[in-house]
Design a protein around this motif. Structure first.
Motif, mmCIF file in Angstrom:
data_model
loop_
_atom_site.group_PDB
_atom_site.id
_atom_site.type_symbol
_atom_site.label_atom_id
_atom_site.label_comp_id
_atom_site.label_asym_id
_atom_site.label_seq_id
_atom_site.Cartn_x
_atom_site.Cartn_y
_atom_site.Cartn_z
ATOM 1 N N ALA A 1 0.838 -1.204 0.000
ATOM 2 C CA ALA A 1 0.000 0.000 0.000
ATOM 3 C C ALA A 1 0.872 1.253 0.000
ATOM 4 N N ALA A 2 1.929 1.243 0.805
ATOM 5 C CA ALA A 2 2.830 2.400 0.872
ATOM 6 C C ALA A 2 3.500 2.646 -0.475
ATOM 7 N N ARG A 3 3.950 1.601 -1.118
ATOM 8 C CA ARG A 3 4.585 1.753 -2.432
ATOM 9 C C ARG A 3 3.613 2.343 -3.449
ATOM 10 N N LYS A 4 2.360 1.890 -3.422
ATOM 11 C CA LYS A 4 1.365 2.410 -4.356
ATOM 12 C C LYS A 4 1.052 3.870 -4.045
ATOM 13 N N LEU A 5 0.975 4.233 -2.774
ATOM 14 C CA LEU A 5 0.713 5.627 -2.397
ATOM 15 C C LEU A 5 1.852 6.539 -2.842
ATOM 16 N N VAL A 6 3.082 6.076 -2.692
ATOM 17 C CA VAL A 6 4.230 6.863 -3.140
ATOM 18 C C VAL A 6 4.217 6.979 -4.662
ATOM 19 N N GLU A 7 3.852 5.897 -5.332
ATOM 20 C CA GLU A 7 3.744 5.922 -6.792
ATOM 21 C C GLU A 7 2.685 6.943 -7.229
ATOM 22 N N LEU A 8 1.558 6.950 -6.553
ATOM 23 C CA LEU A 8 0.515 7.929 -6.863
ATOM 24 C C LEU A 8 1.002 9.355 -6.584
ATOM 25 N N ALA A 9 1.660 9.552 -5.455
ATOM 26 C CA ALA A 9 2.153 10.880 -5.089
ATOM 27 C C ALA A 9 3.171 11.393 -6.103
ATOM 28 N N ALA A 10 3.964 10.490 -6.652
ATOM 29 C CA ALA A 10 4.992 10.889 -7.620
ATOM 30 C C ALA A 10 4.389 11.396 -8.927
ATOM 31 N N THR A 11 3.141 11.039 -9.208
ATOM 32 C CA THR A 11 2.501 11.478 -10.452
ATOM 33 C C THR A 11 1.786 12.824 -10.300
ATOM 34 N N ILE A 12 1.735 13.345 -9.093
ATOM 35 C CA ILE A 12 0.980 14.573 -8.819
ATOM 36 C C ILE A 12 1.931 15.761 -8.736
ATOM 37 N N GLU A 13 1.554 16.821 -9.398
ATOM 38 C CA GLU A 13 2.329 18.063 -9.349
ATOM 39 C C GLU A 13 2.120 18.710 -7.972
ATOM 40 N N PRO A 14 3.194 18.829 -7.188
ATOM 41 C CA PRO A 14 3.047 19.431 -5.863
ATOM 42 C C PRO A 14 2.694 20.914 -5.968
ATOM 43 N N VAL A 15 2.004 21.380 -4.960
ATOM 44 C CA VAL A 15 1.707 22.811 -4.859
ATOM 45 C C VAL A 15 2.793 23.446 -3.993
ATOM 46 N N GLN A 16 2.530 24.538 -3.429
ATOM 47 C CA GLN A 16 3.479 25.304 -2.624
ATOM 48 C C GLN A 16 4.309 24.423 -1.687
ATOM 49 N N ASP A 17 5.592 24.604 -1.741
ATOM 50 C CA ASP A 17 6.509 23.952 -0.806
ATOM 51 C C ASP A 17 6.527 22.427 -0.903
#
Length: 85
Positions: free
Chosen positions: A15-31
């Motif tokens: 689950a953690a690996r999939k969450l990190v994979e999902l997070a890596a595809t998202i453009e971060p906002v401020q900071d």
């Protein structure tokens, strides 16, 4: 007797690996912030994971130093991309 389908995210590390994979595809906002709903919605609704699996995955990712969860729980920061494999 009915059989239930195998749940791919019952293992917190998976689950953690999939969450990190999902997070890596998202453009971060401020900071470097990634709003939690940006990873929560696809994980729960697209991948059909449970809330318990989401919570265990976030905890595992934080414990391993892959994500930083803000104390408010409203966003995460991706800490390491290449060290997960």
């Amino acid at each position: 007797m009915t059989r239930t389908a195998e749940r791919p995210f019952t293992n917190p590390e998976a689950a953690a690996r999939k969450l990190v994979e999902l997070a890596a595809t998202i453009e971060p906002v401020q900071d470097g912030r990634i709003h939690i709903e940006k990873i929560n919605a696809p994980f729960l609704y697209t991948l059909k994971a449970s809330g318990r699996e989401f919570g265990a995955g976030i905890k595992c990712a934080v414990d391993r130093g892959w994500l930083e969860l803000h104390e408010s729980g409203t966003y995460v920061r991706l800490l390491s991309r290449g060290e997960i494999d």
